[in-house]
Design a protein around this motif. Sequence first.
Motif, PDB file in Angstrom:
ATOM      1  N   GLN A   1       0.826  -1.204   0.000  1.00  0.00           N
ATOM      2  CA  GLN A   1       0.000   0.000   0.000  1.00  0.00           C
ATOM      3  C   GLN A   1       0.862   1.257   0.000  1.00  0.00           C
ATOM      4  OE1 GLN A   1      -3.411   0.008  -0.392  1.00  0.00           O
ATOM      5  NE2 GLN A   1      -3.028   2.165  -0.753  1.00  0.00           N
ATOM      6  N   GLY A   2       1.888   1.247   0.842  1.00  0.00           N
ATOM      7  CA  GLY A   2       2.781   2.404   0.896  1.00  0.00           C
ATOM      8  C   GLY A   2       3.526   2.629  -0.405  1.00  0.00           C
ATOM      9  N   VAL A   3       3.925   1.541  -1.060  1.00  0.00           N
ATOM     10  CA  VAL A   3       4.638   1.648  -2.338  1.00  0.00           C
ATOM     11  C   VAL A   3       3.748   2.303  -3.390  1.00  0.00           C
ATOM     12  CG1 VAL A   3       5.588   0.318  -4.264  1.00  0.00           C
ATOM     13  CG2 VAL A   3       6.174  -0.310  -1.924  1.00  0.00           C
ATOM     14  N   TYR A   4       2.494   1.871  -3.462  1.00  0.00           N
ATOM     15  CA  TYR A   4       1.611   2.364  -4.524  1.00  0.00           C
ATOM     16  C   TYR A   4       1.027   3.741  -4.229  1.00  0.00           C
ATOM     17  CZ  TYR A   4       1.989  -1.617  -7.556  1.00  0.00           C
ATOM     18  OH  TYR A   4       2.488  -2.547  -8.429  1.00  0.00           O
ATOM     19  N   GLU A   5       1.002   4.131  -2.978  1.00  0.00           N
ATOM     20  CA  GLU A   5       0.560   5.495  -2.677  1.00  0.00           C
ATOM     21  C   GLU A   5       1.539   6.525  -3.224  1.00  0.00           C
ATOM     22  OE1 GLU A   5      -0.146   5.766   1.499  1.00  0.00           O
ATOM     23  OE2 GLU A   5      -2.057   4.671   1.398  1.00  0.00           O
ATOM     24  N   GLU A   6       2.771   6.087  -3.494  1.00  0.00           N
ATOM     25  CA  GLU A   6       3.775   6.992  -4.075  1.00  0.00           C
ATOM     26  C   GLU A   6       3.560   7.180  -5.576  1.00  0.00           C
ATOM     27  OE1 GLU A   6       6.096   8.709  -2.342  1.00  0.00           O
ATOM     28  OE2 GLU A   6       5.021   7.903  -0.602  1.00  0.00           O
ATOM     29  N   HIS A   7       2.606   6.460  -6.148  1.00  0.00           N
ATOM     30  CA  HIS A   7       2.367   6.546  -7.590  1.00  0.00           C
ATOM     31  C   HIS A   7       1.029   7.205  -7.914  1.00  0.00           C
ATOM     32  CE1 HIS A   7       5.937   4.271  -8.581  1.00  0.00           C
ATOM     33  NE2 HIS A   7       5.577   3.285  -7.787  1.00  0.00           N
ATOM     34  N   GLU A   8       0.613   8.138  -7.083  1.00  0.00           N
ATOM     35  CA  GLU A   8      -0.664   8.811  -7.345  1.00  0.00           C
ATOM     36  C   GLU A   8      -0.602   9.663  -8.621  1.00  0.00           C
ATOM     37  OE1 GLU A   8      -0.637  12.790  -4.647  1.00  0.00           O
ATOM     38  OE2 GLU A   8      -0.899  10.926  -3.531  1.00  0.00           O
TER      39      GLU A   8
ATOM     40  N   GLU B   1      -2.724  10.255 -14.262  1.00  0.00           N
ATOM     41  CA  GLU B   1      -2.569  10.132 -15.715  1.00  0.00           C
ATOM     42  C   GLU B   1      -3.565   9.140 -16.306  1.00  0.00           C
ATOM     43  OE1 GLU B   1       1.510   9.112 -16.241  1.00  0.00           O
ATOM     44  OE2 GLU B   1       2.229  10.976 -15.298  1.00  0.00           O
ATOM     45  N   ILE B   2      -3.847   8.061 -15.575  1.00  0.00           N
ATOM     46  CA  ILE B   2      -4.837   7.087 -16.044  1.00  0.00           C
ATOM     47  C   ILE B   2      -6.213   7.742 -16.135  1.00  0.00           C
ATOM     48  CG2 ILE B   2      -6.060   4.949 -15.434  1.00  0.00           C
ATOM     49  CD1 ILE B   2      -3.390   3.997 -14.183  1.00  0.00           C
ATOM     50  N   LEU B   3      -6.531   8.571 -15.154  1.00  0.00           N
ATOM     51  CA  LEU B   3      -7.810   9.295 -15.171  1.00  0.00           C
ATOM     52  C   LEU B   3      -7.867  10.251 -16.370  1.00  0.00           C
ATOM     53  CD1 LEU B   3      -8.034  10.017 -11.351  1.00  0.00           C
ATOM     54  CD2 LEU B   3      -9.681   8.647 -12.639  1.00  0.00           C
TER      55      LEU B   3
ATOM     56  N   LYS C   1      -4.447  -0.662 -26.315  1.00  0.00           N
ATOM     57  CA  LYS C   1      -4.362  -0.587 -24.851  1.00  0.00           C
ATOM     58  C   LYS C   1      -2.909  -0.466 -24.401  1.00  0.00           C
ATOM     59  CE  LYS C   1      -6.453  -2.612 -20.726  1.00  0.00           C
ATOM     60  NZ  LYS C   1      -7.247  -3.740 -20.194  1.00  0.00           N
ATOM     61  N   ARG C   2      -2.023  -1.190 -25.066  1.00  0.00           N
ATOM     62  CA  ARG C   2      -0.594  -1.082 -24.759  1.00  0.00           C
ATOM     63  C   ARG C   2      -0.109   0.334 -25.047  1.00  0.00           C
ATOM     64  NH1 ARG C   2       4.106  -4.403 -28.035  1.00  0.00           N
ATOM     65  NH2 ARG C   2       5.878  -3.182 -27.301  1.00  0.00           N
ATOM     66  N   PHE C   3      -0.566   0.922 -26.145  1.00  0.00           N
ATOM     67  CA  PHE C   3      -0.187   2.278 -26.518  1.00  0.00           C
ATOM     68  C   PHE C   3      -0.640   3.286 -25.461  1.00  0.00           C
ATOM     69  CE2 PHE C   3      -1.549   6.255 -28.663  1.00  0.00           C
ATOM     70  CZ  PHE C   3      -0.317   6.716 -29.081  1.00  0.00           C
ATOM     71  N   ILE C   4      -1.859   3.119 -24.964  1.00  0.00           N
ATOM     72  CA  ILE C   4      -2.424   4.076 -24.005  1.00  0.00           C
ATOM     73  C   ILE C   4      -1.805   3.923 -22.618  1.00  0.00           C
ATOM     74  CG2 ILE C   4      -4.526   4.787 -22.793  1.00  0.00           C
ATOM     75  CD1 ILE C   4      -6.080   3.966 -25.308  1.00  0.00           C
TER      76      ILE C   4
ATOM     77  N   LEU D   1       4.113  -1.870 -12.878  1.00  0.00           N
ATOM     78  CA  LEU D   1       2.850  -1.163 -12.646  1.00  0.00           C
ATOM     79  C   LEU D   1       1.736  -1.570 -13.614  1.00  0.00           C
ATOM     80  CD1 LEU D   1       4.198   2.448 -11.932  1.00  0.00           C
ATOM     81  CD2 LEU D   1       3.797   0.610 -10.306  1.00  0.00           C
ATOM     82  N   SER D   2       1.962  -2.593 -14.442  1.00  0.00           N
ATOM     83  CA  SER D   2       0.941  -3.008 -15.402  1.00  0.00           C
ATOM     84  C   SER D   2      -0.342  -3.457 -14.708  1.00  0.00           C
ATOM     85  CB  SER D   2       1.466  -4.149 -16.282  1.00  0.00           C
ATOM     86  OG  SER D   2       2.449  -3.688 -17.167  1.00  0.00           O
ATOM     87  N   ILE D   3      -0.206  -4.129 -13.567  1.00  0.00           N
ATOM     88  CA  ILE D   3      -1.385  -4.653 -12.869  1.00  0.00           C
ATOM     89  C   ILE D   3      -2.269  -3.512 -12.382  1.00  0.00           C
ATOM     90  CG2 ILE D   3      -2.176  -5.977 -10.868  1.00  0.00           C
ATOM     91  CD1 ILE D   3       0.392  -7.664 -11.168  1.00  0.00           C
ATOM     92  N   MET D   4      -1.640  -2.527 -11.728  1.00  0.00           N
ATOM     93  CA  MET D   4      -2.421  -1.396 -11.232  1.00  0.00           C
ATOM     94  C   MET D   4      -3.080  -0.640 -12.388  1.00  0.00           C
ATOM     95  SD  MET D   4      -1.202   2.120  -9.337  1.00  0.00           S
ATOM     96  CE  MET D   4      -0.618   2.794 -10.895  1.00  0.00           C
ATOM     97  N   LYS D   5      -2.333  -0.388 -13.450  1.00  0.00           N
ATOM     98  CA  LYS D   5      -2.886   0.368 -14.577  1.00  0.00           C
ATOM     99  C   LYS D   5      -4.089  -0.349 -15.178  1.00  0.00           C
ATOM    100  CE  LYS D   5       1.442   2.589 -16.042  1.00  0.00           C
ATOM    101  NZ  LYS D   5       2.445   2.683 -17.141  1.00  0.00           N
ATOM    102  N   ASN D   6      -3.966  -1.658 -15.368  1.00  0.00           N
ATOM    103  CA  ASN D   6      -5.065  -2.424 -15.956  1.00  0.00           C
ATOM    104  C   ASN D   6      -6.282  -2.441 -15.045  1.00  0.00           C
ATOM    105  OD1 ASN D   6      -6.030  -4.577 -18.007  1.00  0.00           O
ATOM    106  ND2 ASN D   6      -6.322  -5.559 -16.030  1.00  0.00           N
ATOM    107  N   ASP D   7      -6.059  -2.669 -13.749  1.00  0.00           N
ATOM    108  CA  ASP D   7      -7.185  -2.765 -12.811  1.00  0.00           C
ATOM    109  C   ASP D   7      -7.951  -1.447 -12.716  1.00  0.00           C
ATOM    110  OD1 ASP D   7      -6.417  -5.341 -12.378  1.00  0.00           O
ATOM    111  OD2 ASP D   7      -5.648  -5.040 -10.351  1.00  0.00           O
TER     112      ASP D   7
END
Length: 376
Positions: A300-307, A312-314, A343-346, A362-368
């Motif tokens: 959780q702490g690791v991914y909070e650093e990637h807000e 950008e996904i939004l 999807k890979r391009f985006i 970060l592919s998992i987070m981006k896809n989810d």
Amino acid sequence: MRRILITPRIEDIAKRYAKKMEDCNTFSGMGPKERLLILSNDLKKASASIRIKKQKKKNDRKTPFSRKKGNEMTILSDYVKAIYDNYDGLNALLPSEYPQKIARHVEPKLTGYNIVDIWVKLPKKKLQKFADLIVEAMQYKKVQKDIMPEYIREVGIKTCVYCNAQFATTASLQEIKYAKKGMYTVRTKDAACYELDHNQPKSKYPYLCTNFYNLQPSCGSCNRRKNDGELDFSLYYEIGDTRNKPVHFVMNPADVIRFRTTNNGKGIKPYLCNEGTDIPPVVSDKTTMAGKFVNMFGIQGVYEEHEDIVEEILWKHKIYSKGFMTAMENQIKTLGIAGFDMKRFILGGYYDKEDDFLKRPLSIMKNDLWEQLERG
């Protein structure tokens, strides 16, 4: 966080790896099987000193040990001999085969003892943990450095299997060996830019220390955090096991609504959740899969650093509307770009198959998160 199905392709890779491990030409001198037999013989000699850690009392300053000679505790020799007897095919055993094809032959030899409490002093050697002696005999260090990297490359893993936030690549590096008179040779070899974690800890199950399916590429941070802890998460899964996606990322729905109404995506964080729920685990949760990932690896702490990446996904989801996407796809078709993947391009990742998620951080987070936005 994503698992790899053991397909015929993966099984073939594992079997070729196991065959190489059984080939004495792979090793300088003796192979693992021969070393196990020598260790088994050395352990039953009177010159072998065995120390078994006792339960420490409150007032003891030093850890108390009971001491025995090798010929007084031949169960250690029997334990290693059982590994030797069942070595052929050991390194390609499927996870479902561990209990019947290796553990049932080995574990009963130490009934009444905990392997982590046993230390051994062999002549002309330092005092070592019993499990470490076995791992050394099975040539794990050579596996880690020289053998496994080419097979990890072939599987296609390029990120840490635990956090998916760090690269774990196999690189072709030049190795320079200098000789006399300024002469030298240059050799290119596959090198691991990652650490190997043992799903079943080698300190407790040393006979699995070189099993293909038990070796999981991980970043240094995750490997050290897990240490010899046991986690009910195996990278590889077999047909019939449906737990291929045990955890996933989500955004708070209220944050998504806020972005859609204000166009402000700052400060929106991703949360790791268990399969079947979009509610993050509580801090004290150490029983569910998401709770274990959060507590053991600090996910959780690791991914909070990637807000910023969440933001950008939004942006991208809002910009790439259905109309925009249709027009863009038509334009791209005229360019004739081979193998183009929208999807890979985006999102900057691979998403065709589950094991594709391990090709880029970060592919998992981006896809989810993208799928959450697609659901509306």
